[in-house]
Design a protein around this motif. Structure first.
Motif, PDB file in Angstrom:
ATOM      1  N   THR A 112       0.992  -1.450  -0.012  1.00 54.24           N
ATOM      2  CA  THR A 112       0.307  -0.066  -0.027  1.00 54.24           C
ATOM      3  C   THR A 112       0.939   1.925  -0.030  1.00 54.24           C
ATOM      4  N   ALA A 113       0.445   2.465  -0.756  1.00 58.88           N
ATOM      5  CA  ALA A 113       1.177   3.229  -0.339  1.00 58.88           C
ATOM      6  C   ALA A 113       1.413   3.550   0.398  1.00 58.88           C
ATOM      7  N   PRO A 114       2.280   4.791   0.991  1.00 53.07           N
ATOM      8  CA  PRO A 114       2.217   5.470   2.388  1.00 53.07           C
ATOM      9  C   PRO A 114       1.741   6.373   2.229  1.00 53.07           C
ATOM     10  N   ALA A 115       1.312   7.040   3.456  1.00 52.59           N
ATOM     11  CA  ALA A 115       0.155   7.669   3.218  1.00 52.59           C
ATOM     12  C   ALA A 115      -0.386   9.170   4.491  1.00 52.59           C
ATOM     13  N   VAL A 116      -0.069  10.060   4.758  1.00 53.27           N
ATOM     14  CA  VAL A 116       0.488  10.975   5.593  1.00 53.27           C
ATOM     15  C   VAL A 116      -0.585  10.943   6.655  1.00 53.27           C
ATOM     16  N   LEU A 117      -0.737  10.544   8.040  1.00 51.72           N
ATOM     17  CA  LEU A 117      -2.258  10.158   8.525  1.00 51.72           C
ATOM     18  C   LEU A 117      -2.258  11.604   9.535  1.00 51.72           C
ATOM     19  N   GLU A 118      -0.981  12.137   9.667  1.00 50.20           N
ATOM     20  CA  GLU A 118      -1.540  13.043  11.026  1.00 50.20           C
ATOM     21  C   GLU A 118      -0.044  14.511   9.853  1.00 50.20           C
ATOM     22  N   ALA A 119      -0.151  15.975   9.992  1.00 47.77           N
ATOM     23  CA  ALA A 119       0.851  16.264   9.847  1.00 47.77           C
ATOM     24  C   ALA A 119       0.483  18.163  10.523  1.00 47.77           C
ATOM     25  N   ARG A 120       1.611  18.317  11.441  1.00 45.47           N
ATOM     26  CA  ARG A 120       1.224  19.469  12.292  1.00 45.47           C
ATOM     27  C   ARG A 120       2.476  20.388  11.726  1.00 45.47           C
ATOM     28  N   GLY A 121       2.426  21.648  12.332  1.00 45.13           N
ATOM     29  CA  GLY A 121       3.807  22.527  11.751  1.00 45.13           C
ATOM     30  C   GLY A 121       3.249  23.894  13.527  1.00 45.13           C
ATOM     31  N   THR A 122       4.573  24.424  13.431  1.00 39.99           N
ATOM     32  CA  THR A 122       4.384  25.548  14.400  1.00 39.99           C
ATOM     33  C   THR A 122       5.672  27.024  13.671  1.00 39.99           C
ATOM     34  N   GLN A 123       4.850  28.127  13.635  1.00 42.25           N
ATOM     35  CA  GLN A 123       5.477  29.127  12.560  1.00 42.25           C
ATOM     36  C   GLN A 123       6.327  29.930  13.948  1.00 42.25           C
ATOM     37  N   ILE A 124       7.697  29.237  14.008  1.00 38.68           N
ATOM     38  CA  ILE A 124       8.386  29.493  15.383  1.00 38.68           C
ATOM     39  C   ILE A 124       8.945  31.455  15.555  1.00 38.68           C
ATOM     40  N   ARG A 125       8.965  31.316  14.651  1.00 36.58           N
ATOM     41  CA  ARG A 125       8.902  33.185  14.100  1.00 36.58           C
ATOM     42  C   ARG A 125       9.062  33.155  12.060  1.00 36.58           C
ATOM     43  N   PRO A 126       8.277  34.078  11.744  1.00 38.72           N
ATOM     44  CA  PRO A 126       8.595  34.301  10.170  1.00 38.72           C
ATOM     45  C   PRO A 126       9.288  33.885   9.758  1.00 38.72           C
ATOM     46  N   GLY A 127       8.503  33.306   8.566  1.00 35.25           N
ATOM     47  CA  GLY A 127       9.648  32.448   7.727  1.00 35.25           C
ATOM     48  C   GLY A 127       9.678  31.391   7.827  1.00 35.25           C
ATOM     49  N   VAL A 128       9.669  30.622   9.516  1.00 36.17           N
ATOM     50  CA  VAL A 128      10.060  29.586   9.744  1.00 36.17           C
ATOM     51  C   VAL A 128       9.648  28.367  10.295  1.00 36.17           C
ATOM     52  N   ILE A 129       9.591  27.503   9.453  1.00 34.48           N
ATOM     53  CA  ILE A 129       8.136  26.448   9.802  1.00 34.48           C
ATOM     54  C   ILE A 129       9.004  25.761  10.978  1.00 34.48           C
ATOM     55  N   GLU A 130       8.517  24.843  12.120  1.00 37.12           N
ATOM     56  CA  GLU A 130       9.140  23.414  12.525  1.00 37.12           C
ATOM     57  C   GLU A 130       7.503  22.796  12.011  1.00 37.12           C
ATOM     58  N   ALA A 131       7.701  21.744  12.161  1.00 36.74           N
ATOM     59  CA  ALA A 131       7.197  20.419  11.747  1.00 36.74           C
ATOM     60  C   ALA A 131       6.971  19.272  11.793  1.00 36.74           C
ATOM     61  N   PHE A 132       6.066  17.988  11.399  1.00 38.33           N
ATOM     62  CA  PHE A 132       5.845  16.905  11.879  1.00 38.33           C
ATOM     63  C   PHE A 132       4.749  15.954  11.119  1.00 38.33           C
ATOM     64  N   ALA A 133       5.461  14.829  10.262  1.00 39.25           N
ATOM     65  CA  ALA A 133       4.277  14.289  10.279  1.00 39.25           C
ATOM     66  C   ALA A 133       3.766  12.509  10.337  1.00 39.25           C
ATOM     67  N   ARG A 134       3.371  12.221  10.742  1.00 36.74           N
ATOM     68  CA  ARG A 134       2.679  10.443  10.930  1.00 36.74           C
ATOM     69  C   ARG A 134       2.439   9.926   9.863  1.00 36.74           C
ATOM     70  N   VAL A 135       3.265   8.884   9.671  1.00 33.35           N
ATOM     71  CA  VAL A 135       3.250   8.662   8.290  1.00 33.35           C
ATOM     72  C   VAL A 135       2.318   6.519   8.175  1.00 33.35           C
ATOM     73  N   ALA A 136       1.648   6.163   7.800  1.00 28.98           N
ATOM     74  CA  ALA A 136       1.287   5.376   7.775  1.00 28.98           C
ATOM     75  C   ALA A 136       1.913   4.264   6.309  1.00 28.98           C
ATOM     76  N   THR A 137       3.140   3.522   6.800  1.00 32.17           N
ATOM     77  CA  THR A 137       3.724   2.836   6.104  1.00 32.17           C
ATOM     78  C   THR A 137       3.260   0.875   5.910  1.00 32.17           C
ATOM     79  N   GLY A 138       2.316   0.415   5.310  1.00 33.75           N
ATOM     80  CA  GLY A 138       1.577  -0.337   5.404  1.00 33.75           C
ATOM     81  C   GLY A 138       1.542  -0.428   6.729  1.00 33.75           C
ATOM     82  N   HIS A 139       1.216  -1.577   7.897  1.00 31.07           N
ATOM     83  CA  HIS A 139       0.428  -1.682   9.020  1.00 31.07           C
ATOM     84  C   HIS A 139       0.943  -1.008   9.941  1.00 31.07           C
TER      85      HIS A 139
END
Length: 97
Positions: free
Chosen positions: A43-70
């Motif tokens: 099964t193709a990987p899928a993004v389950l969740e993605a979030r980010g925080t703008q820590i200052r103008p022009g800079v984002i720190e983010a994460f993604a939770r990805v499903a890779t099979g099971h």
């Protein structure tokens, strides 16, 4: 990044969208396709969740939770805006040694 790290697109797809250091990291990780599902599940990987925080103008720190099979995997990254475009300046995966 998900397409590159799952082996669906070549790493040069992200040329210009990552700093040199991050592009080298992607180039080192891409051949092993760490986000490709393993075993019989293709099964193709899928993004389950993605979030980010703008820590200052022009800079984002983010994460993604990805499903890779099971499995579920985590990817953290930093995006910075400069020269009229966003570029990835850092990337971390939940790789086990």
């Amino acid at each position: 990044m998900l397409l590159v790290l799952s082996g669906q697109c070549p790493v040069h797809t992200l040329l210009g969208y990552a700093t040199d250091e991050t592009y080298e990291r992607l180039g080192a990780l891409a051949p092993s396709a760490p986000l490709r599902p393993r075993g019989t599940d293709r099964t193709a990987p899928a993004v389950l969740e993605a979030r980010g925080t703008q820590i200052r103008p022009g800079v984002i720190e983010a994460f993604a939770r990805v499903a890779t099979g099971h499995r579920q995997r985590a990817m953290a990254f930093r995006l910075e805006h400069g020269h009229n475009r966003w570029r990835c300046t850092a990337l971390e995966l939940d790789l086990t040694p």
